[in-house]
Design a protein around this motif. Sequence first.
Motif, PDB file in Angstrom:
ATOM      1  N   PRO A 176      -1.559  51.926  60.738  1.00 47.48           N
ATOM      2  CA  PRO A 176      -1.306  51.020  61.865  1.00 47.48           C
ATOM      3  C   PRO A 176       0.188  50.802  62.089  1.00 47.48           C
ATOM      4  N   ASP A 177       0.557  50.527  63.320  1.00 50.77           N
ATOM      5  CA  ASP A 177       1.975  50.368  63.668  1.00 50.77           C
ATOM      6  C   ASP A 177       2.651  49.259  62.862  1.00 50.77           C
ATOM      7  N   GLY A 178       1.918  48.243  62.474  1.00 46.21           N
ATOM      8  CA  GLY A 178       2.524  47.129  61.757  1.00 46.21           C
ATOM      9  C   GLY A 178       2.635  47.325  60.262  1.00 46.21           C
ATOM     10  N   VAL A 179       2.284  48.521  59.766  1.00 48.03           N
ATOM     11  CA  VAL A 179       2.316  48.788  58.325  1.00 48.03           C
ATOM     12  C   VAL A 179       3.382  49.835  58.032  1.00 48.03           C
TER      13      VAL A 179
ATOM     14  N   ALA B 290       6.123  53.146  53.664  1.00 53.27           N
ATOM     15  CA  ALA B 290       6.378  52.944  52.237  1.00 53.27           C
ATOM     16  C   ALA B 290       5.345  52.023  51.602  1.00 53.27           C
ATOM     17  N   ARG B 291       4.776  51.102  52.371  1.00 54.04           N
ATOM     18  CA  ARG B 291       3.751  50.193  51.848  1.00 54.04           C
ATOM     19  C   ARG B 291       2.378  50.826  51.911  1.00 54.04           C
ATOM     20  N   ALA B 292       2.189  51.730  52.848  1.00 51.70           N
ATOM     21  CA  ALA B 292       0.873  52.322  53.063  1.00 51.70           C
ATOM     22  C   ALA B 292       0.384  53.148  51.878  1.00 51.70           C
TER      23      ALA B 292
ATOM     24  N   LEU C 105      -9.922  49.592  57.119  1.00 53.51           N
ATOM     25  CA  LEU C 105      -9.792  48.159  56.842  1.00 53.51           C
ATOM     26  C   LEU C 105      -8.670  47.895  55.844  1.00 53.51           C
ATOM     27  N   SER C 106      -8.599  48.710  54.810  1.00 54.73           N
ATOM     28  CA  SER C 106      -7.568  48.531  53.784  1.00 54.73           C
ATOM     29  C   SER C 106      -6.172  48.699  54.363  1.00 54.73           C
ATOM     30  N   LEU C 107      -5.990  49.672  55.239  1.00 46.90           N
ATOM     31  CA  LEU C 107      -4.692  49.859  55.887  1.00 46.90           C
ATOM     32  C   LEU C 107      -4.356  48.683  56.793  1.00 46.90           C
TER      33      LEU C 107
ATOM     34  N   ALA D 213      -0.860  45.142  56.498  1.00 49.01           N
ATOM     35  CA  ALA D 213       0.136  44.554  57.402  1.00 49.01           C
ATOM     36  C   ALA D 213       0.795  43.331  56.772  1.00 49.01           C
ATOM     37  N   ASP D 214       0.157  42.749  55.763  1.00 45.94           N
ATOM     38  CA  ASP D 214       0.699  41.568  55.081  1.00 45.94           C
ATOM     39  C   ASP D 214       1.794  42.011  54.102  1.00 45.94           C
TER      40      ASP D 214
END
Length: 326
Positions: A117-120, A123-125, A279-281, A285-286
């Motif tokens: 998703p664009d908000g993730v 590096a966190r993904a 869902l996990s991705l 976003a948090d």
Amino acid sequence: MKRTARAFWLRSPGHGGISDVTLPEPGDDDVVVRTLFSGVSRGTESLVFRGGVPESQYGAMRAPFQDGEFPGPVKYGYLNVGLVEEGPAHLAGRTVFCLYPHQTRYVVPAGAVTPVPDGVPAARAVLAGTVETAVNALWDAAPLVGDRIAVVGAGMIGCSVAALLARYPGVRVQLIDADPARASVAAALGVDFALPGDALDGCDLAVHASATEAGLVRSLELLAPEGTVLELSWYGDRKVSLPLGEAFHSGRLVVRGSQVGRVSQARRSRRTFADRLALSLDLLADPVFDALVSGECAFDELPSVLRAVAGGELPGLCHRVRYEGA
């Protein structure tokens, strides 16, 4: 002109290195992905690196795009985030997550990648596979509003479970670990922390993720009557002993296994693997999940880093691998 890449191979237990590989020619429904980041799944990859996968579990433990066989030579891993360089129009240029080993570039069917998703951040993904395990565990555990819950073991999986439980209304959740340094991670996740001897008992649910006999025993001790231990640890070829006398029978306690290889039975008729991963991705976003990344190295450093991780000289949570151009 042949496409080539570089991949990490475990050549034999305890010995790994980077080798050149030739990529297959992509078909119309394939994507060519250039890796930006991959993540070391500390517990499982350490077992694989040490040659600790039991022969009876060779089939069950295969990664989706594993090459080779246990105990080695084997190319193993499943936390990969990259950029689609070639493929169908709806994926070209997208950042995607794939259950692929540590490799600089690869070709897979388009259906094997999930857009980030664009908000993730990419590096966190890399944590998507870890959060997916936590999602599946909570589908299995089905915690209720107001439950008292212990999460025993503040590794990647335990911390992911605790981070999700922190969102449940009215839940008392405590993250428990023998390492007092994990208190700072718990604080970043917004949950209480305790050493094993100081943990709150009377729990409706204990989620065990320490992969130690002591942690599993302590999880049982923390339960209220009729409580459940959800066991997320995988012990490889190690055996553990449990006190199934004492309060186990009189308290009508339950020990239940949970594993990410199947979608939880509670959701299997309505959710696919793809649904669970998407869902996990979305949950990533948090930015609170950034606390789960405790180190980073360049791809060329991976052989020595994995040796240090498997040997215990490099403790921490998720170790992220950075590729050229990331």
